[in-house]
Design a protein around this motif. Structure first.
Motif, PDB file in Angstrom:
ATOM      1  N   ASP A 231      31.184  39.790  37.949  1.00 29.93           N
ATOM      2  CA  ASP A 231      31.581  41.008  37.240  1.00 29.93           C
ATOM      3  C   ASP A 231      33.036  40.846  36.797  1.00 29.93           C
ATOM      4  N   ALA A 232      33.208  40.528  35.517  1.00 28.43           N
ATOM      5  CA  ALA A 232      34.551  40.235  35.002  1.00 28.43           C
ATOM      6  C   ALA A 232      35.437  41.472  34.986  1.00 28.43           C
ATOM      7  N   GLY A 233      34.842  42.648  35.184  1.00 28.56           N
ATOM      8  CA  GLY A 233      35.640  43.876  35.230  1.00 28.56           C
ATOM      9  C   GLY A 233      36.334  44.054  36.567  1.00 28.56           C
ATOM     10  N   SER A 234      35.867  43.363  37.595  1.00 30.11           N
ATOM     11  CA  SER A 234      36.456  43.602  38.918  1.00 30.11           C
ATOM     12  C   SER A 234      37.084  42.353  39.542  1.00 30.11           C
ATOM     13  N   VAL A 235      36.750  41.157  39.035  1.00 30.09           N
ATOM     14  CA  VAL A 235      37.381  39.953  39.597  1.00 30.09           C
ATOM     15  C   VAL A 235      37.872  39.059  38.453  1.00 30.09           C
ATOM     16  N   ASP A 236      38.709  38.080  38.780  1.00 30.94           N
ATOM     17  CA  ASP A 236      39.166  37.102  37.794  1.00 30.94           C
ATOM     18  C   ASP A 236      38.005  36.123  37.551  1.00 30.94           C
ATOM     19  N   ALA A 237      37.482  36.123  36.333  1.00 34.86           N
ATOM     20  CA  ALA A 237      36.270  35.354  36.040  1.00 34.86           C
ATOM     21  C   ALA A 237      36.490  33.859  36.255  1.00 34.86           C
ATOM     22  N   VAL A 238      37.660  33.363  35.865  1.00 36.81           N
ATOM     23  CA  VAL A 238      37.928  31.924  35.980  1.00 36.81           C
ATOM     24  C   VAL A 238      37.953  31.517  37.455  1.00 36.81           C
ATOM     25  N   GLU A 239      38.682  32.291  38.255  1.00 34.34           N
ATOM     26  CA  GLU A 239      38.748  31.983  39.691  1.00 34.34           C
ATOM     27  C   GLU A 239      37.373  32.062  40.339  1.00 34.34           C
TER      28      GLU A 239
END
Ligand SMILES: [Zn+2]
Ligand SMILES: [Zn+2]
Length: 362
Positions: A231-239
């Motif tokens: 969920d890119a809204g709540s976590v850093d997508a790359v990490e």
């Protein structure tokens, strides 16, 4: 025939009675049965491509039945079921001659200058988006913008083959050529992104990470082959992708069309990884990548229409659907009437379904 016509950027399409010419020798007239609503239609409607002509009939994901053919057409006959594709081909330019039909320099297959327009509204020429103009009861198109489909193929599901499916699945199978055991991330899980996911599954990818901000889209991504959801809204997508895959993916697919997500796709690659940009950005957009990352042989590349040879690919994907090997039913979230196309376009950015498909009454 009735059509939804773009007359002013940012304003609703206008329902109008458009006159189509008789088919020229190399053209076919198709009765539209189903017509998908794609983000590219919205891009033109809101004026993101200001050079687009007006008035213009949008829509480019048509499935229908051939009504009439021009005197020189031998590949199609009235009654044939067909899908239209935005990447028609001329057959003679250097790209076509190289077998890269999707890069044809004359793909819209418009009528030559000096000939009467295919479509007119009160005597004024009306342009056809991608040489098609699918938000209409009929389309008059070049024969090389049409692919035959098996008669048993349901036409509403066939409509999405022409853009969402060839673009998404083709990006994986033709452009990136994902191999069994590889790791894949897909940023953006709309109609095209879902097809990237199912082609990654079909290719035997070991880990398939779906990245989106909408919970409903991530849910659907699971059905289409995602093994992990971010969920890119709540976590850093790359990490998150780096952590799931232990350092990065072999293939990242960007299916949004924004500089930030293109940069993310590149940043989540492992050594020798390749980021494939499927989303369509705005003309002025620029991306920035770490130059030193290139030392680890990473690739950032574009993709157009899934690098497809669309008559072959449309037929292949239709048969894969009929054999139960790929999902299409779940791609169509709602059937709408031609008159509802403005609602579908206006709500597109908030829509958490996959595809809206216009079904035109026979
Ligand atoms: Zn499209
Ligand atoms: Zn060509």
């Amino acid at each position: 025939m009735r059509a939804a016509v773009l007359t002013e950027f940012g304003a609703p399409l206008v329902a109008a009675d458009v006159r189509l010419d008789d088919p020229a020798p190399d053209e076919v007239l198709v009765r539209v049965v189903a017509s998908g609503v794609c983000h590219s239609d919205l891009n033109v409607a809101v004026g993101n491509l200001p050079a687009s002509p007006r008035p213009q009939i949008l829509g480019h994901e048509v499935a229908g039945v051939v009504e009439r053919v021009g005197s020189g057409v031998t590949a199609f006959a009235p009654g044939d079921h067909v899908v239209t594709c935005p990447s028609g081909f001329c057959g003679t330019c250097s790209w076509c001659m190289s077998g890269l039909l999707h890069l044809c320099t004359d793909k819209n297959r418009a009528r030559p200058a000096g000939q009467p327009p295919r479509a007119t509204l009160d005597g004024v020429p009306v342009a056809q988006f991608a040489g098609l103009g699918g938000f209409a009861e009929e389309v008059l198109v070049h024969e090389r913008a049409v692919a035959a489909i098996p008669a048993e193929m349901p036409l509403d599901r066939a409509s999405v083959l022409g853009c969402a499916v060839v673009t998404g699945m083709g990006s994986v199978l033709n452009t990136a050529q994902v191999r069994p055991g590889q790791t894949v991330a897909v940023i953006g899980c709309g109609g095209v992104g879902l097809n990237v996911l199912q082609a990654a599954r079909f290719s035997g990818a070991a880990t398939i990470v779906a990245v989106d901000r909408a919970a409903a889209k991530l849910d659907r991504a699971k059905l289409f082959g995602a093994t992990h959801l971010v969920d890119a809204g709540s976590v850093d997508a790359v990490e998150a992708v780096r952590e799931i895959t232990g350092g990065g993916v072999d293939h990242a697919f960007e299916v949004v069309g924004r500089p930030e997500t293109i940069e993310q796709a590149f940043a989540m690659l492992r050594i020798r990884g390749a980021a494939t940009v499927v989303g369509v950005a705005k003309p002025a957009d620029r991306v920035s990548i770490g130059a030193l990352d290139l030392l680890s042989e990473k690739t950032l590349r574009g993709a157009q229409m899934g690098s497809s040879r669309f008559r072959l690919d449309v037929d292949l994907f239709a048969r894969m659907y009929l054999d139960g090997r790929i999902l299409l039913d779940e791609l169509i979230s709602r059937h709408i009437a031609l008159d509802d196309v403005n609602d579908a376009l206006q709500s597109m950015d908030d829509f958490t379904g996959a595809r809206s498909v216009i079904t035109v009454d026979a």
